[in-house]
Design a protein around this motif. Structure first.
Motif, PDB file in Angstrom:
ATOM      1  N   TRP A  21      19.848  28.921  -1.362  1.00  0.00           N
ATOM      2  CA  TRP A  21      20.904  28.084  -0.802  1.00  0.00           C
ATOM      3  C   TRP A  21      21.990  27.879  -1.846  1.00  0.00           C
ATOM      4  CZ3 TRP A  21      17.396  23.662   1.456  1.00  0.00           C
ATOM      5  CH2 TRP A  21      16.750  24.127   2.603  1.00  0.00           C
ATOM      6  N   LYS A  22      23.233  27.925  -1.437  1.00  0.00           N
ATOM      7  CA  LYS A  22      24.380  27.790  -2.329  1.00  0.00           C
ATOM      8  C   LYS A  22      24.442  26.376  -2.915  1.00  0.00           C
ATOM      9  CE  LYS A  22      28.494  28.784  -4.021  1.00  0.00           C
ATOM     10  NZ  LYS A  22      28.569  29.308  -5.331  1.00  0.00           N
ATOM     11  N   LYS A  23      24.560  26.309  -4.237  1.00  0.00           N
ATOM     12  CA  LYS A  23      24.695  25.027  -4.932  1.00  0.00           C
ATOM     13  C   LYS A  23      26.168  24.644  -4.993  1.00  0.00           C
ATOM     14  CE  LYS A  23      23.513  22.605  -9.206  1.00  0.00           C
ATOM     15  NZ  LYS A  23      22.634  21.569  -8.740  1.00  0.00           N
ATOM     16  N   VAL A  24      26.463  23.393  -4.696  1.00  0.00           N
ATOM     17  CA  VAL A  24      27.823  22.878  -4.776  1.00  0.00           C
ATOM     18  C   VAL A  24      27.956  22.078  -6.062  1.00  0.00           C
ATOM     19  CG1 VAL A  24      29.517  21.342  -3.714  1.00  0.00           C
ATOM     20  CG2 VAL A  24      28.097  22.813  -2.274  1.00  0.00           C
ATOM     21  N   ALA A  30      32.658  23.485  -2.327  1.00  0.00           N
ATOM     22  CA  ALA A  30      32.530  22.977  -0.956  1.00  0.00           C
ATOM     23  C   ALA A  30      33.642  23.525  -0.067  1.00  0.00           C
ATOM     24  CB  ALA A  30      32.541  21.455  -0.959  1.00  0.00           C
ATOM     25  N   ALA A  31      34.868  23.563  -0.581  1.00  0.00           N
ATOM     26  CA  ALA A  31      35.990  24.090   0.200  1.00  0.00           C
ATOM     27  C   ALA A  31      35.766  25.558   0.541  1.00  0.00           C
ATOM     28  CB  ALA A  31      37.295  23.907  -0.567  1.00  0.00           C
ATOM     29  N   ASN A  32      35.282  26.332  -0.421  1.00  0.00           N
ATOM     30  CA  ASN A  32      35.013  27.756  -0.165  1.00  0.00           C
ATOM     31  C   ASN A  32      33.982  27.932   0.938  1.00  0.00           C
ATOM     32  OD1 ASN A  32      36.794  28.450  -2.215  1.00  0.00           O
ATOM     33  ND2 ASN A  32      35.187  28.807  -3.724  1.00  0.00           N
ATOM     34  N   ILE A  33      32.918  27.141   0.908  1.00  0.00           N
ATOM     35  CA  ILE A  33      31.881  27.238   1.934  1.00  0.00           C
ATOM     36  C   ILE A  33      32.439  26.864   3.301  1.00  0.00           C
ATOM     37  CG2 ILE A  33      29.687  26.261   2.739  1.00  0.00           C
ATOM     38  CD1 ILE A  33      28.959  25.997  -0.301  1.00  0.00           C
ATOM     39  N   LEU A  34      33.212  25.778   3.341  1.00  0.00           N
ATOM     40  CA  LEU A  34      33.800  25.360   4.615  1.00  0.00           C
ATOM     41  C   LEU A  34      34.743  26.433   5.158  1.00  0.00           C
ATOM     42  CD1 LEU A  34      34.360  21.585   3.864  1.00  0.00           C
ATOM     43  CD2 LEU A  34      32.956  22.512   5.719  1.00  0.00           C
ATOM     44  N   TYR A  35      35.655  26.942   4.322  1.00  0.00           N
ATOM     45  CA  TYR A  35      36.571  27.990   4.778  1.00  0.00           C
ATOM     46  C   TYR A  35      35.827  29.229   5.260  1.00  0.00           C
ATOM     47  CZ  TYR A  35      41.035  25.898   3.459  1.00  0.00           C
ATOM     48  OH  TYR A  35      42.134  25.090   3.404  1.00  0.00           O
ATOM     49  N   ASP A  36      34.785  29.613   4.551  1.00  0.00           N
ATOM     50  CA  ASP A  36      34.012  30.790   4.950  1.00  0.00           C
ATOM     51  C   ASP A  36      33.350  30.609   6.310  1.00  0.00           C
ATOM     52  OD1 ASP A  36      34.686  32.101   2.619  1.00  0.00           O
ATOM     53  OD2 ASP A  36      32.757  31.741   1.630  1.00  0.00           O
ATOM     54  N   ASN A  37      33.149  29.362   6.709  1.00  0.00           N
ATOM     55  CA  ASN A  37      32.447  29.068   7.966  1.00  0.00           C
ATOM     56  C   ASN A  37      33.355  28.375   8.977  1.00  0.00           C
ATOM     57  OD1 ASN A  37      29.394  29.722   7.554  1.00  0.00           O
ATOM     58  ND2 ASN A  37      30.159  28.889   5.616  1.00  0.00           N
ATOM     59  N   TRP A  38      34.651  28.619   8.893  1.00  0.00           N
ATOM     60  CA  TRP A  38      35.630  28.020   9.803  1.00  0.00           C
ATOM     61  C   TRP A  38      36.170  29.095  10.717  1.00  0.00           C
ATOM     62  CZ3 TRP A  38      36.014  22.842   8.603  1.00  0.00           C
ATOM     63  CH2 TRP A  38      36.796  22.079   9.479  1.00  0.00           C
ATOM     64  N   ASP A  39      36.432  28.745  11.955  1.00  0.00           N
ATOM     65  CA  ASP A  39      37.051  29.659  12.906  1.00  0.00           C
ATOM     66  C   ASP A  39      38.527  29.770  12.531  1.00  0.00           C
ATOM     67  OD1 ASP A  39      38.219  30.991  15.015  1.00  0.00           O
ATOM     68  OD2 ASP A  39      37.388  29.705  16.569  1.00  0.00           O
ATOM     69  N   ARG A  40      38.892  30.875  11.874  1.00  0.00           N
ATOM     70  CA  ARG A  40      40.269  31.051  11.384  1.00  0.00           C
ATOM     71  C   ARG A  40      41.281  31.107  12.533  1.00  0.00           C
ATOM     72  NH1 ARG A  40      40.357  32.106   5.750  1.00  0.00           N
ATOM     73  NH2 ARG A  40      38.333  31.337   5.092  1.00  0.00           N
ATOM     74  N   GLY A  57      19.244  18.658  -4.720  1.00  0.00           N
ATOM     75  CA  GLY A  57      19.833  19.459  -5.783  1.00  0.00           C
ATOM     76  C   GLY A  57      21.252  19.908  -5.479  1.00  0.00           C
ATOM     77  N   HIS A  58      21.853  19.310  -4.446  1.00  0.00           N
ATOM     78  CA  HIS A  58      23.216  19.628  -3.998  1.00  0.00           C
ATOM     79  C   HIS A  58      23.344  21.080  -3.543  1.00  0.00           C
ATOM     80  CE1 HIS A  58      25.000  16.012  -6.394  1.00  0.00           C
ATOM     81  NE2 HIS A  58      24.106  15.679  -5.498  1.00  0.00           N
ATOM     82  N   ARG A  59      22.260  21.590  -2.947  1.00  0.00           N
ATOM     83  CA  ARG A  59      22.283  22.913  -2.342  1.00  0.00           C
ATOM     84  C   ARG A  59      22.468  22.749  -0.832  1.00  0.00           C
ATOM     85  NH1 ARG A  59      21.195  26.970  -5.718  1.00  0.00           N
ATOM     86  NH2 ARG A  59      20.211  26.466  -7.713  1.00  0.00           N
ATOM     87  N   VAL A  60      23.293  23.616  -0.258  1.00  0.00           N
ATOM     88  CA  VAL A  60      23.650  23.503   1.153  1.00  0.00           C
ATOM     89  C   VAL A  60      22.537  24.055   2.029  1.00  0.00           C
ATOM     90  CG1 VAL A  60      25.335  24.131   2.917  1.00  0.00           C
ATOM     91  CG2 VAL A  60      26.101  23.662   0.580  1.00  0.00           C
ATOM     92  N   LYS A  61      21.956  23.171   2.828  1.00  0.00           N
ATOM     93  CA  LYS A  61      20.918  23.554   3.782  1.00  0.00           C
ATOM     94  C   LYS A  61      21.540  24.194   5.019  1.00  0.00           C
ATOM     95  CE  LYS A  61      17.529  20.498   4.167  1.00  0.00           C
ATOM     96  NZ  LYS A  61      16.824  19.225   4.414  1.00  0.00           N
ATOM     97  N   GLY A  62      22.735  23.722   5.367  1.00  0.00           N
ATOM     98  CA  GLY A  62      23.400  24.225   6.560  1.00  0.00           C
ATOM     99  C   GLY A  62      24.716  23.516   6.791  1.00  0.00           C
TER     100      GLY A  62
END
Length: 149
Positions: A21-24, A30-40, A57-62
């Protein structure tokens, strides 16, 4: 006779194992993860509100989309938000929503909502780490970086 009821479940899709899981470590992650998962296709059209669900551990579960609104606003039902957070056994969250206009400032409504979510989270021992406002051009505004959390 057994009473029949519906069972509520939460699922993780994608098969990413907990160890990867990606650590923030900051707002840019966080912005990169959100942008990567946004409907452009919609980021310039209508506001959406999402939550990053995180472990200790500040890892993104989902990531979960809480709402999709209009050109200038979206409604966030705290009951739905915290139902997802609690059901996923998350201990920290990062909020994100977009401003189709590209304005990189938090409105009064944005600040009030963030404070309500922060206070509600404290009751459940859930830490609100940040709230990001995303612009269509890739820029973002961080409540945490700007001293609003």
């Amino acid at each position: 006779m057994k009473t029949q009821v519906n069972e509520i479940k939460i699922s993780y899709q994608g098969g990413i194992k907990a160890g990867s899981w990606k650590k923030v470590t900051g707002s840019q992650d966080a912005a990169n993860i959100l942008y990567d998962n946004w409907d452009r296709g919609n980021i310039e059209v209508q506001e959406c509100f999402k939550v990053l669900l995180m472990n200790n551990g500040h890892r993104v579960k989902g990531i979960y989309q809480i709402s999709q609104g209009s050109l200038t606003s979206t409604l966030v039902d705290l009951r739905i938000l915290f139902a997802v957070v609690l059901k996923s056994l998350s201990v920290a969250i990062i909020l994100g929503h977009n401003h189709p206009s590209g304005k990189m400032r938090a409105s009064t409504a944005d600040r009030e909502l963030t404070n309500r979510i922060k206070k509600a989270g404290e009751m459940f021992d859930i830490k609100l780490l940040d709230h990001l406002i995303l612009a269509p051009d890739g820029d973002f505004y961080s409540f945490s970086d700007n001293g609003l959390l």
